[in-house]
Design an enzyme around this catalytic site. Sequence first.
Site, PDB file in Angstrom:
ATOM      1  N   CYS A  91     -42.116   4.877  -2.533  1.00  0.00           N
ATOM      2  CA  CYS A  91     -41.379   4.619  -1.301  1.00  0.00           C
ATOM      3  C   CYS A  91     -42.256   4.606  -0.058  1.00  0.00           C
ATOM      4  O   CYS A  91     -41.810   4.192   1.004  1.00  0.00           O
ATOM      5  CB  CYS A  91     -40.289   5.679  -1.126  1.00  0.00           C
ATOM      6  SG  CYS A  91     -40.936   7.356  -0.889  1.00  0.00           S
ATOM      7  N   GLU A 134     -34.371   3.508  -7.097  1.00  0.00           N
ATOM      8  CA  GLU A 134     -34.107   4.376  -5.949  1.00  0.00           C
ATOM      9  C   GLU A 134     -35.256   4.239  -4.965  1.00  0.00           C
ATOM     10  O   GLU A 134     -36.405   4.087  -5.364  1.00  0.00           O
ATOM     11  CB  GLU A 134     -33.987   5.835  -6.432  1.00  0.00           C
ATOM     12  CG  GLU A 134     -33.784   6.867  -5.337  1.00  0.00           C
ATOM     13  CD  GLU A 134     -35.089   7.482  -4.806  1.00  0.00           C
ATOM     14  OE1 GLU A 134     -35.019   8.296  -3.867  1.00  0.00           O
ATOM     15  OE2 GLU A 134     -36.168   7.143  -5.320  1.00  0.00           O
ATOM     16  N   ARG A 178     -30.315  13.883   3.091  1.00  0.00           N
ATOM     17  CA  ARG A 178     -31.311  12.978   2.499  1.00  0.00           C
ATOM     18  C   ARG A 178     -30.634  11.655   2.137  1.00  0.00           C
ATOM     19  O   ARG A 178     -29.932  11.555   1.130  1.00  0.00           O
ATOM     20  CB  ARG A 178     -31.917  13.632   1.256  1.00  0.00           C
ATOM     21  CG  ARG A 178     -33.094  12.875   0.624  1.00  0.00           C
ATOM     22  CD  ARG A 178     -33.537  13.553  -0.664  1.00  0.00           C
ATOM     23  NE  ARG A 178     -34.792  13.055  -1.178  1.00  0.00           N
ATOM     24  CZ  ARG A 178     -35.995  13.514  -0.846  1.00  0.00           C
ATOM     25  NH1 ARG A 178     -36.089  14.515   0.005  1.00  0.00           N
ATOM     26  NH2 ARG A 178     -37.094  13.004  -1.364  1.00  0.00           N
ATOM     27  N   ARG A 180     -30.761   7.867   0.843  1.00  0.00           N
ATOM     28  CA  ARG A 180     -31.591   7.001   0.015  1.00  0.00           C
ATOM     29  C   ARG A 180     -30.794   5.765  -0.395  1.00  0.00           C
ATOM     30  O   ARG A 180     -29.567   5.799  -0.484  1.00  0.00           O
ATOM     31  CB  ARG A 180     -32.077   7.731  -1.247  1.00  0.00           C
ATOM     32  CG  ARG A 180     -33.109   8.830  -0.991  1.00  0.00           C
ATOM     33  CD  ARG A 180     -34.406   8.250  -0.475  1.00  0.00           C
ATOM     34  NE  ARG A 180     -35.474   9.233  -0.309  1.00  0.00           N
ATOM     35  CZ  ARG A 180     -35.723   9.905   0.804  1.00  0.00           C
ATOM     36  NH1 ARG A 180     -34.928   9.733   1.857  1.00  0.00           N
ATOM     37  NH2 ARG A 180     -36.730  10.740   0.896  1.00  0.00           N
TER      38      ARG A 180
END
Length: 348
Positions: A91, A134, A178, A180
Amino acid sequence: MSELVKNNVRLKEQKKLRFIDLFAGIGGIRLGFENAFKENSETVFVSEWDSYAQKTYLANFPEPKTIAGDITKIDEKEIPPFDICLAGFPCQAFSMAGQRKGFDDNYKGICRGTLFLDVARICEYHKPKVIFCENVKGLVIHDKGRTFKIIKSTFEQLGYNVFSQILNSKDFGVPQNRERIYIVAFRKDLGIESFSFPVATNSSKKIRDILEENPVSAKYYLSTTYIQTLIRHKAKHEALGHGFGYEIRSLDGTAGAIVCGGMGRERNLIIDKRQKDLTPVTHIKGTVNTDGIRKMTPREWARLQGFPDSFNLTLADTHLYKQFGNSVTVPVIQAIAKKIKEALNEQK
């Protein structure tokens, strides 16, 4: 016969679904999927290039016995047949906290921004039923949305119906803010034309719910000298109009997203006065503070990510902080995997 019973019968009749775990890290995505599919699944191939992450992975999963390294050097023909591809591709190239170079990002000679194309290469050859990815929320808006559009269109050209949604970990039973992006792609011949991501299951958890049960070592408590350094650092950035710097979280609140580098630990400090013996156990400047200001422990970070306490933490703290900061929130993955399982059952 109830729908639940029907689903159980269908699962018993089918063969085990085979997973491959790419950019596996310490196995958070795999853990979520195995929690959802249980004995009806098996992981047949794992790839992770970081040697320390490999050690944590092997300490927690009995199979396979070995982990493949650099995915760019893996021939797709050498990977066993599989049904679901799990891929938390790197990421950093798209992260708000990074330089956000995307497809131009280069790290140690490997272009992280295009590593997802290795996912495409492998899936083009094997044609699995499902591709699951993800990544950070910033992927969606990177390069004005063009990067995400390319990723989606790549999977569509391979013959997949692609669905995506941003979910927040704090809505799934862990006290961590968080966000995502999650991508689920079904092979078109399965006929799955729509997919519903899970809705919030539990937003009630607080930081105090994940604290260690006993007082933690004095090594997690900040020194007076370091606290002064953090105060100066924050004041400097505030003067420049930035929001950078340490943050002490309320035990009745939610942690910020844990990250592997920079101010990762210092952005999630807490006050815990249970430890009375503040004798330094490592070399520090100044003395251990008496206000109870400390970092969270690796076990507490594991809990912030929804890993069970049975998950073995065998490495030094430095590696564990990095690994959990890089990992995924297991309950979110599990909730999505259950939805994928339902979609596959309905297709049958």
